[in-house]
Design an enzyme around this catalytic site. Structure first.
Site, short mmCIF file in Angstrom:
data_model
loop_
_atom_site.label_atom_id
_atom_site.label_comp_id
_atom_site.label_asym_id
_atom_site.label_seq_id
_atom_site.Cartn_x
_atom_site.Cartn_y
_atom_site.Cartn_z
N ASN A 171 43.21 36.16 48.70
CA ASN A 171 42.51 34.70 48.80
C ASN A 171 43.79 33.73 48.68
O ASN A 171 43.46 33.01 47.67
CB ASN A 171 41.32 34.51 48.04
CG ASN A 171 41.63 34.67 46.64
OD1 ASN A 171 42.49 35.28 46.18
ND2 ASN A 171 40.85 34.05 45.76
N ASP A 220 41.52 40.33 36.48
CA ASP A 220 40.83 39.10 37.23
C ASP A 220 41.65 37.66 37.24
O ASP A 220 40.74 36.69 37.23
CB ASP A 220 39.15 39.32 37.49
CG ASP A 220 38.79 38.23 38.39
OD1 ASP A 220 39.66 37.83 39.62
OD2 ASP A 220 37.65 37.91 38.77
#
Length: 425
Positions: free
Chosen positions: A92, A303
């Site tokens: 992303n 993450d």
């Protein structure tokens, strides 16, 4: 150049031995009890652990396009400060990593920096729009090691199925961002007691679990490897355990914040603790810890999701999800060792050995002759304040700034070269 690491407690996924590691160029030349090997550089590691360089399967380095938050260089600097020698950036970026050109750009830039290896995760669908599959074969040839629209769920089961089948043709796998958006809605924290107290809109655990169940069944249907990323709920773990018991090709990961923090951190409306999936209840944290203890969870990831101060300083509903974590994974994971949840070989299995196997990089993940000399020398007892001086990321959106942590990489060695030394104050 030859480097000798002497008097090490050498930790692999299955055992701990004491000895010395001779590095010749980029490769481990010998692992021996003798400390008489001749070397250009000698590091005495007495009382310290030598572990394979950590591999973080889930990061967001924001490069290309959002470099004001992080870029590959700054992300790599934060990585080696946490003992991480390889990382897998999600797709992303801006533009989205949905083609070979961007994949190759990421790899090339990391090689130029020489701090860590980058193994990009390509988008499953073009533009991460959940509709048209990317050219996975071309991206695998360019260096992509897996495929995910992480940050967005692939809502169509048919598209997810075809992506799983297509990735499998190239010996790759798909990574599921498991979230039913119709259930999550405009939620910003876990739906429960804290959301009721604060008045913040909640995200039920079922929004994750519904999609986890679907994607496990997609693995059943296709036979393809489906990896569930950043699991957060007790119900999710139960579903994954069921899928594994049935023989489906399913694996999963958990972040340190999901086995360390609960939604009670949000009672103070700290946007640094706003993330997706959200911090959940104590029973969910306990389930994550138990999953790590008994081996149901395959690996620990971060993450790592950097954002600027201005973005996180907005009112809670408007602030973006995510926190940094690549530099704090090591101490937060070592806390599990100190508490007796896992031992040091299990720590290596979760942070290096299994990640290497999942992405099919057999040259790393172990300290053994012939393997790449990616090694972290770890002091599990070193206490320090994680402050702005130690932070290597461009961003500071973490609740751990200013907190005392225990356990650090004293040296990080990448391909035989020392790329980080813990600063002595």
């Amino acid at each position: 150049m030859k480097t000798l690491l002497k008097n090490c407690k050498i930790v692999n996924h299955d055992k701990i031995t004491e000895g010395n590691i001779l590095i010749d160029g980029e490769i481990i030349a010998s692992v021996t009890a003798s400390a008489d090997e001749k070397a250009d550089k000698v590091i005495d590691c007495k009382g310290k652990y030598a572990v394979p360089g950590l591999i973080d399967l889930h990061v967001h380095f924001r490069d290309p396009g959002l470099e004001y938050k992080e870029d590959i260089t700054s992300g790599a600097k934060a990585a080696v400060a946490g003992g991480v020698t390889a990382a897998c950036p999600m797709a992303n970026t801006k533009p989205v990593n949905d083609n070979r050109i961007i994949t190759e750009y990421m790899i090339k830039k990391a090689k130029e920096d020489g701090l860590i290896d980058i193994f990009p995760i390509g988008a499953m669908t073009k533009g991460m729009e959940g509709e048209e599959l990317t050219e996975m074969g071309d991206m695998v040839e360019g260096g992509a090691i897996g495929f995910s629209d992480d940050g967005k769920p692939v809502c169509s089961a048919e598209v997810f199925r075809r992506a799983a089948e297509y990735a499998a043709q190239f010996g790759s796998f798909v990574i599921s961002h498991a979230e039913d958006k119709s259930l999550a809605g405009a939620g910003v924290i876990h739906e429960g007691e804290v959301s009721a107290i604060t008045g913040l809109r909640g995200i039920p655990s079922e929004s994750e679990e519904v999609m986890v169940a679907r994607d496990i069944l997609m693995s059943k249907l296709t036979g393809a490897h489906v990896h569930i990323c950043h699991i957060s709920s007790k119900g999710t773990l139960e579903l994954i355990k069921w899928g594994k018991s049935m023989g489906y090709n399913v694996t999963c990961e958990v972040t340190p914040h999901h086995f360390t923090l609960t939604d009670k951190e949000l009672l103070g409306y700290d946007t640094n603790c706003k993330m997706n999936p959200p911090l959940r209840a104590q029973e969910d944290v306990d389930a994550m810890i138990e999953g790590l203890r008994n081996g149901d969870i395959d690996c620990i990831v971060t993450d790592h999701a950097p954002h600027s101060r201005d973005e996180k300083a907005q009112e809670f509903d408007l602030a973006p999800f995510g926190m940094t974590g690549i530099q704090t994974m090591l101490p937060l994971s070592l806390a599990l060792v100190e508490k007796g949840v896992i031992d040091m070989p299990a720590f290596v299995r979760l942070t290096s050995y299994t990640p290497a196997k999942l992405i099919k990089k057999n040259d790393r993940g172990e300290i053994a002759v012939g393997k790449l000399a990616d090694i972290a020398i770890v002091d599990p007892d070193l206490e320090y304040v994680f402050d702005m001086e130690l932070n290597r990321s461009k961003s500071v959106n973490t609740p751990y700034i200013g907190k005392t942590l225990k356990g650090a990489a004293l040296y990080t060695i990448k391909s035989g070269r020392v790329v980080f030394e813990f600063p002595v104050k």
